[in-house]
Design a protein around this motif. Structure first.
Motif, PDB file in Angstrom:
ATOM      1  N   LEU A 197     -39.647  32.182  37.625  1.00 26.00           N
ATOM      2  CA  LEU A 197     -39.884  31.378  36.419  1.00 26.00           C
ATOM      3  C   LEU A 197     -39.099  30.069  36.497  1.00 26.00           C
ATOM      4  CD1 LEU A 197     -41.017  30.980  33.549  1.00 26.00           C
ATOM      5  CD2 LEU A 197     -38.995  32.176  32.678  1.00 26.00           C
ATOM      6  N   VAL A 198     -37.858  30.164  36.967  1.00 26.13           N
ATOM      7  CA  VAL A 198     -37.037  28.953  37.089  1.00 26.13           C
ATOM      8  C   VAL A 198     -37.750  27.945  37.991  1.00 26.13           C
ATOM      9  CG1 VAL A 198     -34.854  28.053  38.029  1.00 26.13           C
ATOM     10  CG2 VAL A 198     -34.851  30.120  36.602  1.00 26.13           C
ATOM     11  N   GLU A 199     -38.304  28.452  39.085  1.00 31.44           N
ATOM     12  CA  GLU A 199     -39.017  27.569  40.018  1.00 31.44           C
ATOM     13  C   GLU A 199     -40.200  26.881  39.330  1.00 31.44           C
ATOM     14  OE1 GLU A 199     -38.837  29.310  44.154  1.00 31.44           O
ATOM     15  OE2 GLU A 199     -40.990  29.247  43.743  1.00 31.44           O
ATOM     16  N   MET A 200     -40.921  27.650  38.507  1.00 31.08           N
ATOM     17  CA  MET A 200     -42.085  27.073  37.815  1.00 31.08           C
ATOM     18  C   MET A 200     -41.646  26.014  36.801  1.00 31.08           C
ATOM     19  SD  MET A 200     -44.001  30.732  37.301  1.00 31.08           S
ATOM     20  CE  MET A 200     -45.484  30.281  36.442  1.00 31.08           C
ATOM     21  N   GLU A 225     -40.521  22.538  38.048  1.00 30.74           N
ATOM     22  CA  GLU A 225     -41.563  21.570  38.450  1.00 30.74           C
ATOM     23  C   GLU A 225     -41.911  20.596  37.328  1.00 30.74           C
ATOM     24  OE1 GLU A 225     -44.925  23.810  39.792  1.00 30.74           O
ATOM     25  OE2 GLU A 225     -43.800  24.579  41.526  1.00 30.74           O
ATOM     26  N   ILE A 226     -41.507  20.916  36.089  1.00 27.79           N
ATOM     27  CA  ILE A 226     -41.817  20.003  34.972  1.00 27.79           C
ATOM     28  C   ILE A 226     -40.889  18.797  35.086  1.00 27.79           C
ATOM     29  CG2 ILE A 226     -41.947  19.768  32.453  1.00 27.79           C
ATOM     30  CD1 ILE A 226     -42.302  22.836  32.308  1.00 27.79           C
ATOM     31  N   PRO A 227     -41.435  17.593  35.202  1.00 30.96           N
ATOM     32  CA  PRO A 227     -40.577  16.430  35.457  1.00 30.96           C
ATOM     33  C   PRO A 227     -39.626  16.135  34.293  1.00 30.96           C
ATOM     34  CG  PRO A 227     -42.940  15.863  35.622  1.00 30.96           C
ATOM     35  CD  PRO A 227     -42.867  17.265  35.141  1.00 30.96           C
ATOM     36  N   ALA A 277     -29.931  28.763  41.686  1.00 34.43           N
ATOM     37  CA  ALA A 277     -29.673  27.367  42.048  1.00 34.43           C
ATOM     38  C   ALA A 277     -30.754  26.875  43.011  1.00 34.43           C
ATOM     39  CB  ALA A 277     -28.288  27.235  42.680  1.00 34.43           C
ATOM     40  N   ASP A 278     -31.110  27.705  43.987  1.00 36.96           N
ATOM     41  CA  ASP A 278     -32.142  27.310  44.954  1.00 36.96           C
ATOM     42  C   ASP A 278     -33.490  27.083  44.267  1.00 36.96           C
ATOM     43  OD1 ASP A 278     -30.243  27.566  46.873  1.00 36.96           O
ATOM     44  OD2 ASP A 278     -30.965  29.490  47.666  1.00 36.96           O
ATOM     45  N   ALA A 279     -33.731  27.850  43.184  1.00 36.21           N
ATOM     46  CA  ALA A 279     -35.018  27.730  42.485  1.00 36.21           C
ATOM     47  C   ALA A 279     -35.079  26.471  41.617  1.00 36.21           C
ATOM     48  CB  ALA A 279     -35.255  28.972  41.624  1.00 36.21           C
ATOM     49  N   GLY A 280     -33.919  25.819  41.416  1.00 36.76           N
ATOM     50  CA  GLY A 280     -33.945  24.564  40.669  1.00 36.76           C
ATOM     51  C   GLY A 280     -33.237  24.602  39.326  1.00 36.76           C
ATOM     52  N   LEU A 281     -32.494  25.697  39.051  1.00 39.05           N
ATOM     53  CA  LEU A 281     -31.711  25.726  37.806  1.00 39.05           C
ATOM     54  C   LEU A 281     -30.681  24.604  37.860  1.00 39.05           C
ATOM     55  CD1 LEU A 281     -31.417  27.517  35.222  1.00 39.05           C
ATOM     56  CD2 LEU A 281     -29.453  28.566  36.341  1.00 39.05           C
ATOM     57  N   GLY A 282     -30.510  23.882  36.748  1.00 37.00           N
ATOM     58  CA  GLY A 282     -29.587  22.750  36.747  1.00 37.00           C
ATOM     59  C   GLY A 282     -28.158  23.158  36.434  1.00 37.00           C
ATOM     60  N   ARG A 283     -28.011  23.964  35.380  1.00 40.81           N
ATOM     61  CA  ARG A 283     -26.673  24.333  34.921  1.00 40.81           C
ATOM     62  C   ARG A 283     -26.703  25.736  34.372  1.00 40.81           C
ATOM     63  NH1 ARG A 283     -25.256  21.751  30.565  1.00 40.81           N
ATOM     64  NH2 ARG A 283     -27.368  21.079  30.123  1.00 40.81           N
ATOM     65  N   ILE A 284     -25.533  26.272  34.054  1.00 38.64           N
ATOM     66  CA  ILE A 284     -25.481  27.651  33.550  1.00 38.64           C
ATOM     67  C   ILE A 284     -24.353  27.802  32.538  1.00 38.64           C
ATOM     68  CG2 ILE A 284     -23.901  28.613  35.291  1.00 38.64           C
ATOM     69  CD1 ILE A 284     -26.058  30.918  35.554  1.00 38.64           C
ATOM     70  N   THR A 285     -24.563  28.678  31.565  1.00 38.40           N
ATOM     71  CA  THR A 285     -23.511  29.045  30.618  1.00 38.40           C
ATOM     72  C   THR A 285     -23.267  30.539  30.767  1.00 38.40           C
ATOM     73  OG1 THR A 285     -24.199  27.346  29.046  1.00 38.40           O
ATOM     74  CG2 THR A 285     -22.893  29.152  28.165  1.00 38.40           C
ATOM     75  N   VAL A 286     -22.003  30.919  30.886  1.00 45.65           N
ATOM     76  CA  VAL A 286     -21.659  32.337  31.010  1.00 45.65           C
ATOM     77  C   VAL A 286     -20.831  32.725  29.784  1.00 45.65           C
ATOM     78  CG1 VAL A 286     -20.495  34.088  32.414  1.00 45.65           C
ATOM     79  CG2 VAL A 286     -21.620  32.149  33.526  1.00 45.65           C
ATOM     80  N   LEU A 338     -44.388  37.610  27.050  1.00 45.47           N
ATOM     81  CA  LEU A 338     -45.137  36.518  27.673  1.00 45.47           C
ATOM     82  C   LEU A 338     -44.942  36.623  29.185  1.00 45.47           C
ATOM     83  CD1 LEU A 338     -44.436  33.272  25.588  1.00 45.47           C
ATOM     84  CD2 LEU A 338     -46.263  34.953  25.301  1.00 45.47           C
ATOM     85  N   THR A 339     -45.995  36.351  29.937  1.00 46.13           N
ATOM     86  CA  THR A 339     -45.860  36.313  31.394  1.00 46.13           C
ATOM     87  C   THR A 339     -45.178  34.996  31.771  1.00 46.13           C
ATOM     88  OG1 THR A 339     -47.938  35.150  31.693  1.00 46.13           O
ATOM     89  CG2 THR A 339     -48.046  37.572  31.662  1.00 46.13           C
ATOM     90  N   PHE A 340     -44.718  34.897  33.023  1.00 49.68           N
ATOM     91  CA  PHE A 340     -44.106  33.646  33.470  1.00 49.68           C
ATOM     92  C   PHE A 340     -45.112  32.497  33.361  1.00 49.68           C
ATOM     93  CE2 PHE A 340     -40.876  35.858  36.512  1.00 49.68           C
ATOM     94  CZ  PHE A 340     -40.129  36.236  35.405  1.00 49.68           C
ATOM     95  N   GLU A 341     -46.369  32.788  33.664  1.00 47.06           N
ATOM     96  CA  GLU A 341     -47.394  31.730  33.587  1.00 47.06           C
ATOM     97  C   GLU A 341     -47.535  31.246  32.142  1.00 47.06           C
ATOM     98  OE1 GLU A 341     -47.589  34.462  35.426  1.00 47.06           O
ATOM     99  OE2 GLU A 341     -47.633  33.494  37.404  1.00 47.06           O
ATOM    100  N   GLU A 342     -47.524  32.195  31.199  1.00 50.17           N
ATOM    101  CA  GLU A 342     -47.647  31.802  29.784  1.00 50.17           C
ATOM    102  C   GLU A 342     -46.425  30.998  29.331  1.00 50.17           C
ATOM    103  OE1 GLU A 342     -50.430  35.495  28.122  1.00 50.17           O
ATOM    104  OE2 GLU A 342     -48.271  35.785  28.319  1.00 50.17           O
ATOM    105  N   ILE A 343     -45.245  31.436  29.757  1.00 45.67           N
ATOM    106  CA  ILE A 343     -44.023  30.711  29.375  1.00 45.67           C
ATOM    107  C   ILE A 343     -44.069  29.290  29.932  1.00 45.67           C
ATOM    108  CG2 ILE A 343     -41.519  30.574  29.716  1.00 45.67           C
ATOM    109  CD1 ILE A 343     -41.453  33.650  29.713  1.00 45.67           C
ATOM    110  N   ALA A 344     -44.455  29.164  31.198  1.00 46.19           N
ATOM    111  CA  ALA A 344     -44.468  27.834  31.824  1.00 46.19           C
ATOM    112  C   ALA A 344     -45.496  26.940  31.135  1.00 46.19           C
ATOM    113  CB  ALA A 344     -44.778  27.963  33.310  1.00 46.19           C
TER     114      ALA A 344
END
Ligand SMILES: C[S@@+](CC[C@H](N)C(=O)[O-])C[C@H]1O[C@@H](n2cnc3c(N)ncnc32)[C@H](O)[C@@H]1O
Ligand code: SF4
Length: 336
Positions: A86-89, A92-94, A115-124, A50-56
């Motif tokens: 993709l994270v940035e896209m 944008e979803i509220p 983080a700058d793109a808007g990721l909230g949290r992460i699991t490693v 899937l492209t990023f547009e399709e995923i979003a």
């Protein structure tokens, strides 16, 4: 806003996991054993993804149907080029809680951009602090210190608390459980021990290889006394415990010994756009075809509704000799 979905067991859909690639730079023995995922293995071609547009677009439809949390996963999601776009896209979803699970190998380079793109949290994911054990579990000789540096980078970028996933396999890394607790106590990061699961059919899973969550909790508790914490929300997969001395908390995911199908609100989208209503499903539902043949958002929502409303899977609760031989989808394909 569409009517909230309910499956045949009354469960709603809240949590969407999106696999962005089936490829990985690790060959964890419990996930992508080298003998199977070798040079001849056929991974998905780029045009199949899937492209990023399709995923979003799918993500937006899911958000309109009640999804509140999206986790990007894989394979190794940070191998997908420009993932931060993709994270940035998605950011944008509220109202979405946006997270990502990674093996951490590329995190020192990527944490700040994510983080700058808007990721909230992460699991490693990190299975051992013992370098030899870790190298043999990832089976590509990847050193512990680089994953630890990735965790630091994520924390420094503000993606705190970092959750650290540890799959415990009997006789392989169980001796390192208490060391892990000692290292991460008081760091602000949250350890989550995961029972080794019988996902897929390539890892040679045996019940004897599972270290029950109760045993893990007992081992940590003997060294650092714990007390249980109430779930933060219904359907939380981890059972949580806090250190009695206030040094933070741990979680255990007991999907084998204490299955939690009854309140499962998760759905998974593979990198090629197939929808799976259970980690142990034998088959998925193709969403890419409707997306690529001009279906409207409403038609995509109707198709998702049809799939979710017909869902009755509860594999982990039924896990038995009768179900263990069924063909199952691989974790690296569907996303953890
Ligand atoms: C499939 S990985 C994908 C994301 C990324 N590559 C990573 O390792 O974090 C997601 C999670 O699934 C876990 N996992 C993989 N195979 C597993 C198994 N057989 N049992 C339990 N957890 C497993 C991994 O340890 C990881 O935390
Ligand atoms: S668990 Fe993650 S890092 Fe390990 S092989 Fe699977 S996808 Fe790769």
């Amino acid at each position: 806003m569409a009517v909230p979905l309910r499956d045949l067991l009354g469960r709603s859909v809240r949590d969407l996991r999106i696999s962005v690639t089936d490829r990985c730079n690790f060959r964890c023995v419990y996930c992508m054993p080298k003998e199977v995922y070798g040079r001849d293995f056929h991974f998905l071609e780029r045009r199949e993804l899937l492209t990023f547009e399709e995923i979003a677009r799918v993500a937006r439809v899911f958000a309109s149907l009640g999804v509140e949390k999206i986790r990007l996963t894989g394979g190794e999601p940070l191998l997908r080029r420009d993932l931060e776009r993709l994270v940035e896209m998605l950011a944008e979803i509220p109202g979405l809680d946006l997270t990502l699970t990674t093996n951490g190998s590329l995190l020192t380079r990527k944490a700040q951009a994510l983080a700058d793109a808007g990721l909230g949290r992460i699991t490693v994911s990190l299975d051992s602090l013992d370098d030899d054990v870790f190298r043999s579990m990832n089976d590509v000789d990847f050193p512990v210190e680089r994953v630890l540096a990735g965790i630091e980078a994520a924390a420094a970028a503000g993606l705190e608390p970092v959750k650290v996933n540890v799959v415990v396999k009997r006789g392989v890394n169980e001796d390192g459980v208490v060391d892990m607790a000692r290292y991460f106590r008081g760091s602000g990061q949250i350890l989550r021990f995961i029972e080794y699961m019988d996902v897929g059919s390539t890892n040679g899973w045996r019940l004897d290889d599972v270290v029950p969550a109760a045993e893990i909790v007992a081992a940590v508790d003997a060294e650092f006394p714990l007390e249980p914490v109430e779930p933060a929300y219904p359907g939380e997969v981890a059972n949580r415990y806090r250190y009695q001395d206030g040094q933070g908390e741990i979680g255990v995911i007991a999907s084998v010994t204490q299955p939690f199908c009854g309140n499962c609100t998760r759905v998974r989208l593979s990198a090629e756009g197939r929808l799976y209503t259970c980690l142990f499903a034998t088959g998925g539902h193709d969403l890419r075809a409707p997306l690529r043949t001009g279906a409207s958002d409403e038609e995509v929502a109707t198709e998702i509704g049809r799939i979710w409303n017909g869902r009755d899977d509860r594999y982990s609760e039924l896990r038995s000799a009768a179900t263990s031989d069924l063909p199952k989808v691989e974790m690296s394909y569907i996303g953890g």
